[in-house]
Motif scaffolding. Structure first.
Motif, PDB file in Angstrom:
ATOM      1  N   TYR A   1       3.265  11.247  20.999  1.00  0.00           N
ATOM      2  CA  TYR A   1       3.076  12.703  21.074  1.00  0.00           C
ATOM      3  C   TYR A   1       3.075  13.367  19.686  1.00  0.00           C
ATOM      4  N   THR A   2       3.366  12.618  18.634  1.00  0.00           N
ATOM      5  CA  THR A   2       3.405  13.214  17.296  1.00  0.00           C
ATOM      6  C   THR A   2       1.986  13.582  16.840  1.00  0.00           C
ATOM      7  N   PRO A   3       1.695  14.853  16.595  1.00  0.00           N
ATOM      8  CA  PRO A   3       0.325  15.234  16.197  1.00  0.00           C
ATOM      9  C   PRO A   3       0.029  14.825  14.751  1.00  0.00           C
ATOM     10  N   LEU A   4      -0.530  13.637  14.611  1.00  0.00           N
ATOM     11  CA  LEU A   4      -0.725  13.050  13.276  1.00  0.00           C
ATOM     12  C   LEU A   4      -1.695  13.861  12.423  1.00  0.00           C
ATOM     13  N   GLU A   5      -2.569  14.618  13.087  1.00  0.00           N
ATOM     14  CA  GLU A   5      -3.542  15.421  12.328  1.00  0.00           C
ATOM     15  C   GLU A   5      -2.846  16.387  11.376  1.00  0.00           C
ATOM     16  N   VAL A   6      -1.671  16.874  11.774  1.00  0.00           N
ATOM     17  CA  VAL A   6      -0.950  17.835  10.928  1.00  0.00           C
ATOM     18  C   VAL A   6      -0.494  17.141   9.635  1.00  0.00           C
ATOM     19  N   LEU A   7      -0.005  15.915   9.783  1.00  0.00           N
ATOM     20  CA  LEU A   7       0.451  15.164   8.608  1.00  0.00           C
ATOM     21  C   LEU A   7      -0.746  14.790   7.728  1.00  0.00           C
ATOM     22  N   ASP A   8      -1.836  14.367   8.379  1.00  0.00           N
ATOM     23  CA  ASP A   8      -3.055  14.010   7.631  1.00  0.00           C
ATOM     24  C   ASP A   8      -3.550  15.212   6.819  1.00  0.00           C
ATOM     25  N   ALA A   9      -3.567  16.386   7.474  1.00  0.00           N
ATOM     26  CA  ALA A   9      -4.106  17.578   6.813  1.00  0.00           C
ATOM     27  C   ALA A   9      -3.308  17.914   5.559  1.00  0.00           C
ATOM     28  N   ALA A  10      -2.010  17.616   5.587  1.00  0.00           N
ATOM     29  CA  ALA A  10      -1.169  17.918   4.417  1.00  0.00           C
ATOM     30  C   ALA A  10      -1.184  16.791   3.389  1.00  0.00           C
ATOM     31  N   GLY A  11      -1.933  15.725   3.680  1.00  0.00           N
ATOM     32  CA  GLY A  11      -2.012  14.603   2.733  1.00  0.00           C
ATOM     33  C   GLY A  11      -0.812  13.671   2.807  1.00  0.00           C
TER      34      GLY A  11
ATOM     35  N   GLY B   1       2.919   9.608  -5.848  1.00  0.00           N
ATOM     36  CA  GLY B   1       3.407  10.951  -5.528  1.00  0.00           C
ATOM     37  C   GLY B   1       3.173  11.406  -4.098  1.00  0.00           C
ATOM     38  N   ARG B   2       2.590  10.525  -3.234  1.00  0.00           N
ATOM     39  CA  ARG B   2       2.342  10.962  -1.844  1.00  0.00           C
ATOM     40  C   ARG B   2       3.625  10.900  -1.029  1.00  0.00           C
ATOM     41  N   LYS B   3       3.743  11.822  -0.089  1.00  0.00           N
ATOM     42  CA  LYS B   3       4.926  11.842   0.768  1.00  0.00           C
ATOM     43  C   LYS B   3       4.656  11.069   2.054  1.00  0.00           C
TER      44      LYS B   3
ATOM     45  N   SER C   1       3.682  22.486   6.109  1.00  0.00           N
ATOM     46  CA  SER C   1       3.106  23.243   4.987  1.00  0.00           C
ATOM     47  C   SER C   1       4.186  23.533   3.948  1.00  0.00           C
ATOM     48  N   ARG C   2       5.344  23.991   4.424  1.00  0.00           N
ATOM     49  CA  ARG C   2       6.444  24.302   3.491  1.00  0.00           C
ATOM     50  C   ARG C   2       6.957  23.034   2.817  1.00  0.00           C
ATOM     51  N   GLU C   3       7.052  21.975   3.611  1.00  0.00           N
ATOM     52  CA  GLU C   3       7.603  20.707   3.123  1.00  0.00           C
ATOM     53  C   GLU C   3       6.754  20.112   1.993  1.00  0.00           C
ATOM     54  N   THR C   4       5.438  20.259   2.136  1.00  0.00           N
ATOM     55  CA  THR C   4       4.546  19.601   1.177  1.00  0.00           C
ATOM     56  C   THR C   4       3.987  20.579   0.137  1.00  0.00           C
ATOM     57  N   GLY C   5       4.125  21.866   0.415  1.00  0.00           N
ATOM     58  CA  GLY C   5       3.520  22.851  -0.489  1.00  0.00           C
ATOM     59  C   GLY C   5       2.024  22.956  -0.284  1.00  0.00           C
TER      60      GLY C   5
ATOM     61  N   LYS D   1       0.843  -1.207   0.000  1.00  0.00           N
ATOM     62  CA  LYS D   1       0.000   0.000   0.000  1.00  0.00           C
ATOM     63  C   LYS D   1       0.873   1.250   0.000  1.00  0.00           C
ATOM     64  N   MET D   2       1.931   1.213   0.822  1.00  0.00           N
ATOM     65  CA  MET D   2       2.779   2.402   0.879  1.00  0.00           C
ATOM     66  C   MET D   2       3.537   2.593  -0.442  1.00  0.00           C
ATOM     67  N   LYS D   3       3.972   1.502  -1.014  1.00  0.00           N
ATOM     68  CA  LYS D   3       4.702   1.570  -2.285  1.00  0.00           C
ATOM     69  C   LYS D   3       3.809   2.237  -3.345  1.00  0.00           C
TER      70      LYS D   3
END
Ligand code: BJ8
Length: 384
Positions: A41-51, A31-33, A153-157, A23-25
């Motif tokens: 403690y990692t706020p996963l919502e931030v990563l989810d929001a950026a796709g 094109g997903r990062k 945001s900067r990392e993913t655009g 699935k990850m492959k």
């Protein structure tokens, strides 16, 4: 995009992990990062929001420890060595495929391991406060979450706006609710599902990158277990009900929970990070400022890296009562100073509640497996 290579030992992995790799492959090829992380403690919502896809990279196997020990000290927690070993040997495709690794300033061993990991992989380290009893600790953590949002945001655009965080928190809450409901089945007596099976399923959810599917499969399993329980007409034997607390136990699951089950015990509750404590940290999606709401939810996780760690002390008595636990096993991984020092307080807390307590220190090797079997079996006998 060029086709990604699967790990050399792909065929040796379990079906669940193979499915996760594929699935990850596929996601990477589209094109997903990918962001790997190590801590609850990692706020996963931030990563989810950026796709971005997020994947837990905690090492749970002894296999890569010898490689890690060529760089790291031997007397270090097995979780840290195993995780670092996977990164330097490229044996974990999730680590290998991660575009970014998110670390955090929790325990000293992890912090310093991240310094080394940062020399090989792109890293972002979240600054976690040392405690939650100061107003500025909360403010520091809120500003860290905002800084992380800007960075991703900067990392993913992708410009992450408040409403994107709200939507992500809503879906993560749904998964938290589904996980909690599944774990709450263990309040029944006799327990409806083996502790090992339950833990493996919960951990497996970390490798299901489709959140909606993860929610649906958790709910389906809960319904299936409940139905089987209600339809069972046999008189099942009662087991001694054990609550597990302490360090993450993915690397010692069979050794510890297997021993409980072989001795006529049943794990009714995991208080640790794969278990109930994180699942119940819901984000308040009604709040105006979602960065603050997310920060507040994660700050509720009762980990021993916090001083004082009041949340763990408050949660344990409630969980013991809620799940009808008859004994507590406090599992610490070797050299995990913060959890080891807390064993004293947990023992005292259990004595106050008149509930038998056992502290168990172990690592990822099999050397102490026989001894653990004997100790756990003796402990469970005392509960009969
Ligand atoms: S929130 S438990 S995942 S820090 S690595 S502290 S075992 S010496 S993992 Fe953890 Fe986050 Fe807390 Fe949960 Fe000890 Fe080892 Fe450190 Fe560990």
């Amino acid at each position: 995009m060029e086709e990604l290579k699967l790990p050399e030992r792909f065929e040796e992995y379990s079906e669940g992990r193979k499915a996760g790799f594929l699935k990850m492959k596929a996601a990477k090829e589209s094109g997903r990062k990918v962001a790997g992380y190590f801590c609850t403690y990692t706020p996963l919502e931030v990563l989810d929001a950026a796709g971005m896809l997020s994947v837990s990279l905690c090492g749970m196997s002894n296999e890569t420890i010898p490689a890690a020990e060529t760089v790291l000290p031997k007397n270090l927690c097995p979780l840290i060595k195993s995780s670092y070993g996977f990164a330097i040997t490229d044996k974990c495709p999730y680590t290998y495929w991660s575009d970014l690794i998110v670390g955090e300033t929790t325990c000293d061993g992890k912090k310093k391991m991240y310094d080394l990991l940062g020399q090989r992989k792109r890293m972002y380290v979240l600054q976690i406060p040392q405690g939650i009893d100061r107003t500025y600790s909360r403010q520091l953590w809120i500003s860290e979450v905002r800084r992380f949002i800007d960075f991703i945001s900067r990392e993913t655009g992708v410009e992450i706006i408040n409403e994107m965080l709200r939507k992500a928190a809503d879906r993560r809450n749904e998964l938290r609710r589904a996980r909690s409901e599944l774990m709450e089945l263990q309040r029944l007596s006799p327990v409806p599902v083996s502790g090992q099976k339950l833990y493996k399923f919960l951990e497996g959810l970390n490798y299901n990158f489709d959140l909606e599917d993860a929610i649906a499969s958790t709910r389906a399993l809960t319904a299936e277990i409940r139905k089987a329980y209600e339809e069972a007409d046999d008189i099942r034997k009662e087991e001694r009900r054990i609550l597990i607390t302490g360090c993450p136990i993915g690397g010692v699951l069979e050794k510890v929970v297997g021993a409980v089950e072989r001795s006529g015990g049943a794990v009714v509750c995991y208080e640790n990070c794969s278990g109930i404590k994180a699942a119940r940290c819901f984000v308040d999606t009604e709040r105006e400022d979602m960065a603050e709401a997310i920060a507040d939810a994660y700050l509720n996780i009762g980990c021993s890296v916090m001083s004082p760690n009041t949340r763990r002390m408050e949660n344990l008595p409630e969980l013991i009562r809620e799940f009808g636990a008859e004994g507590v096993i406090d599992v610490t991984l070797q050299t995990c100073t913060t959890y080891m020092i807390e064993t004293r307080a947990i023992r005292k807390l259990c004595e106050g509640l008149n509930i038998p307590y056992m502290s168990l220190e172990t690592d990822y090797s099999q050397e102490d497996a026989g001894q653990i079997d004997t100790r756990i079996s003796a402990f469970i006998e005392t509960l009969c």
